[in-house]
Write a protein that holds these residues in place. Structure first.
Motif, PDB file in Angstrom:
ATOM      1  N   MET A   1      11.799  -2.628  24.238  1.00 20.47           N
ATOM      2  CA  MET A   1      11.357  -2.569  22.852  1.00 20.47           C
ATOM      3  C   MET A   1      10.067  -1.754  22.769  1.00 20.47           C
ATOM      4  N   SER A   2       9.981  -0.878  21.783  1.00 19.08           N
ATOM      5  CA  SER A   2       8.750  -0.126  21.582  1.00 19.08           C
ATOM      6  C   SER A   2       7.702  -1.030  20.936  1.00 19.08           C
ATOM      7  N   ILE A   3       6.468  -0.617  21.022  1.00 22.77           N
ATOM      8  CA  ILE A   3       5.380  -1.395  20.433  1.00 22.77           C
ATOM      9  C   ILE A   3       4.976  -0.740  19.120  1.00 22.77           C
ATOM     10  N   GLU A   4       4.986  -1.522  18.060  1.00 27.48           N
ATOM     11  CA  GLU A   4       4.597  -1.049  16.739  1.00 27.48           C
ATOM     12  C   GLU A   4       3.582  -2.010  16.139  1.00 27.48           C
ATOM     13  N   LEU A   5       2.644  -1.490  15.393  1.00 25.41           N
ATOM     14  CA  LEU A   5       1.733  -2.344  14.648  1.00 25.41           C
ATOM     15  C   LEU A   5       2.514  -2.941  13.490  1.00 25.41           C
ATOM     16  N   ASN A   6       2.530  -4.251  13.372  1.00 24.90           N
ATOM     17  CA  ASN A   6       3.286  -4.937  12.329  1.00 24.90           C
ATOM     18  C   ASN A   6       2.420  -5.305  11.142  1.00 24.90           C
ATOM     19  N   HIS A   7       1.233  -5.850  11.407  1.00 28.30           N
ATOM     20  CA  HIS A   7       0.340  -6.222  10.315  1.00 28.30           C
ATOM     21  C   HIS A   7      -1.085  -6.366  10.827  1.00 28.30           C
ATOM     22  N   THR A   8      -2.002  -6.342   9.903  1.00 29.95           N
ATOM     23  CA  THR A   8      -3.398  -6.618  10.196  1.00 29.95           C
ATOM     24  C   THR A   8      -3.978  -7.357   9.002  1.00 29.95           C
ATOM     25  N   ILE A   9      -5.034  -8.092   9.226  1.00 29.99           N
ATOM     26  CA  ILE A   9      -5.660  -8.842   8.144  1.00 29.99           C
ATOM     27  C   ILE A   9      -6.823  -8.036   7.580  1.00 29.99           C
ATOM     28  N   VAL A  10      -6.869  -7.955   6.270  1.00 27.53           N
ATOM     29  CA  VAL A  10      -7.971  -7.336   5.549  1.00 27.53           C
ATOM     30  C   VAL A  10      -8.721  -8.472   4.855  1.00 27.53           C
ATOM     31  N   TRP A  11      -9.884  -8.817   5.377  1.00 32.60           N
ATOM     32  CA  TRP A  11     -10.656  -9.891   4.756  1.00 32.60           C
ATOM     33  C   TRP A  11     -11.335  -9.380   3.493  1.00 32.60           C
ATOM     34  N   SER A  12     -11.419 -10.240   2.505  1.00 33.43           N
ATOM     35  CA  SER A  12     -11.996  -9.829   1.222  1.00 33.43           C
ATOM     36  C   SER A  12     -12.750 -10.983   0.580  1.00 33.43           C
ATOM     37  N   SER A  13     -13.643 -10.638  -0.327  1.00 31.06           N
ATOM     38  CA  SER A  13     -14.356 -11.666  -1.088  1.00 31.06           C
ATOM     39  C   SER A  13     -13.507 -12.170  -2.245  1.00 31.06           C
ATOM     40  N   ASP A  14     -12.500 -11.379  -2.641  1.00 29.93           N
ATOM     41  CA  ASP A  14     -11.571 -11.777  -3.705  1.00 29.93           C
ATOM     42  C   ASP A  14     -10.192 -11.241  -3.334  1.00 29.93           C
ATOM     43  N   ARG A  15      -9.375 -12.100  -2.739  1.00 28.60           N
ATOM     44  CA  ARG A  15      -8.061 -11.712  -2.219  1.00 28.60           C
ATOM     45  C   ARG A  15      -7.212 -10.991  -3.265  1.00 28.60           C
ATOM     46  N   ASP A  16      -7.100 -11.565  -4.455  1.00 26.34           N
ATOM     47  CA  ASP A  16      -6.225 -10.995  -5.476  1.00 26.34           C
ATOM     48  C   ASP A  16      -6.744  -9.658  -5.991  1.00 26.34           C
ATOM     49  N   ALA A  17      -8.053  -9.577  -6.225  1.00 27.11           N
ATOM     50  CA  ALA A  17      -8.630  -8.317  -6.715  1.00 27.11           C
ATOM     51  C   ALA A  17      -8.498  -7.208  -5.680  1.00 27.11           C
ATOM     52  N   THR A  18      -8.696  -7.548  -4.414  1.00 29.25           N
ATOM     53  CA  THR A  18      -8.577  -6.541  -3.361  1.00 29.25           C
ATOM     54  C   THR A  18      -7.144  -6.059  -3.219  1.00 29.25           C
ATOM     55  N   ALA A  19      -6.188  -6.986  -3.236  1.00 30.58           N
ATOM     56  CA  ALA A  19      -4.778  -6.593  -3.142  1.00 30.58           C
ATOM     57  C   ALA A  19      -4.392  -5.707  -4.322  1.00 30.58           C
ATOM     58  N   THR A  20      -4.853  -6.066  -5.507  1.00 34.99           N
ATOM     59  CA  THR A  20      -4.563  -5.254  -6.694  1.00 34.99           C
ATOM     60  C   THR A  20      -5.202  -3.881  -6.581  1.00 34.99           C
ATOM     61  N   PHE A  21      -6.448  -3.822  -6.122  1.00 35.53           N
ATOM     62  CA  PHE A  21      -7.130  -2.540  -5.930  1.00 35.53           C
ATOM     63  C   PHE A  21      -6.314  -1.649  -4.998  1.00 35.53           C
ATOM     64  N   LEU A  22      -5.906  -2.193  -3.855  1.00 37.17           N
ATOM     65  CA  LEU A  22      -5.156  -1.402  -2.884  1.00 37.17           C
ATOM     66  C   LEU A  22      -3.815  -0.929  -3.437  1.00 37.17           C
ATOM     67  N   THR A  23      -3.056  -1.828  -4.067  1.00 36.65           N
ATOM     68  CA  THR A  23      -1.735  -1.418  -4.557  1.00 36.65           C
ATOM     69  C   THR A  23      -1.855  -0.420  -5.696  1.00 36.65           C
ATOM     70  N   GLU A  24      -2.832  -0.603  -6.558  1.00 39.40           N
ATOM     71  CA  GLU A  24      -2.978   0.339  -7.678  1.00 39.40           C
ATOM     72  C   GLU A  24      -3.438   1.709  -7.200  1.00 39.40           C
ATOM     73  N   ILE A  25      -4.452   1.762  -6.348  1.00 37.25           N
ATOM     74  CA  ILE A  25      -4.984   3.057  -5.926  1.00 37.25           C
ATOM     75  C   ILE A  25      -3.983   3.812  -5.055  1.00 37.25           C
ATOM     76  N   LEU A  26      -3.208   3.068  -4.232  1.00 34.77           N
ATOM     77  CA  LEU A  26      -2.226   3.720  -3.361  1.00 34.77           C
ATOM     78  C   LEU A  26      -0.875   3.912  -4.037  1.00 34.77           C
ATOM     79  N   GLY A  27      -0.689   3.346  -5.235  1.00 32.55           N
ATOM     80  CA  GLY A  27       0.577   3.495  -5.942  1.00 32.55           C
ATOM     81  C   GLY A  27       1.698   2.690  -5.316  1.00 32.55           C
TER      82      GLY A  27
END
Length: 129
Positions: A1-27
């Motif tokens: 099996m090859s090795i692939e990065l599956n996930h990483t944690i992005v710590w934030s002061s506001d989980r929902d606002a950060t997730a929204t920021f990322l999804t909106e800016i990246l489309g």
């Protein structure tokens, strides 16, 4: 099996606002909740945005994108009035870099994570999207 990065944690002061920021800016689609995280899916790798219990220590997250995506994301960066730089040290404000014949910019998330979009990987060939 090859090795692939599956996930990483992005710590934030506001989980929902950060997730929204990322999804909106990246489309990207809205980030669903999975346990204590909001999961931002990026081409087979998930950024699991979590609520920090203490100080958030900024990290660096780079995204390889095609030219069309670069234009769209960069347009959203400008539309939101965000500051951008051509370098990770943030000395070339308001510029785009052209490393390896591509384009790249850096900007900050609300928790000061350094985000980057590039159209050509360091020392490599252009993205295929």
């Amino acid at each position: 099996m090859s090795i692939e990065l599956n996930h990483t944690i992005v710590w934030s002061s506001d989980r929902d606002a950060t997730a929204t920021f990322l999804t909106e800016i990246l489309g990207l689609p809205e980030a669903p909740v999975y346990g204590p995280f909001r999961v931002v899916q990026v081409a087979g790798v998930s950024l699991d945005v979590g609520q920090a219990t203490g100080e958030v220590h900024p990290q660096h997250y780079a995204f390889l994108v095609g030219d069309r995506e670069f234009d769209e994301i960069f347009g959203r960066i400008r539309d939101q009035g965000l500051t951008w730089w051509a370098d990770p040290m943030r000395t070339r404000r308001g510029e785009i870099n052209h490393h390896d014949g591509g384009r790249g910019v850096y900007w900050e998330s609300p928790d000061r994570h350094i985000l980057e979009i590039i159209t050509v990987p360091y020392g490599g060939a252009a993205a295929t999207t």
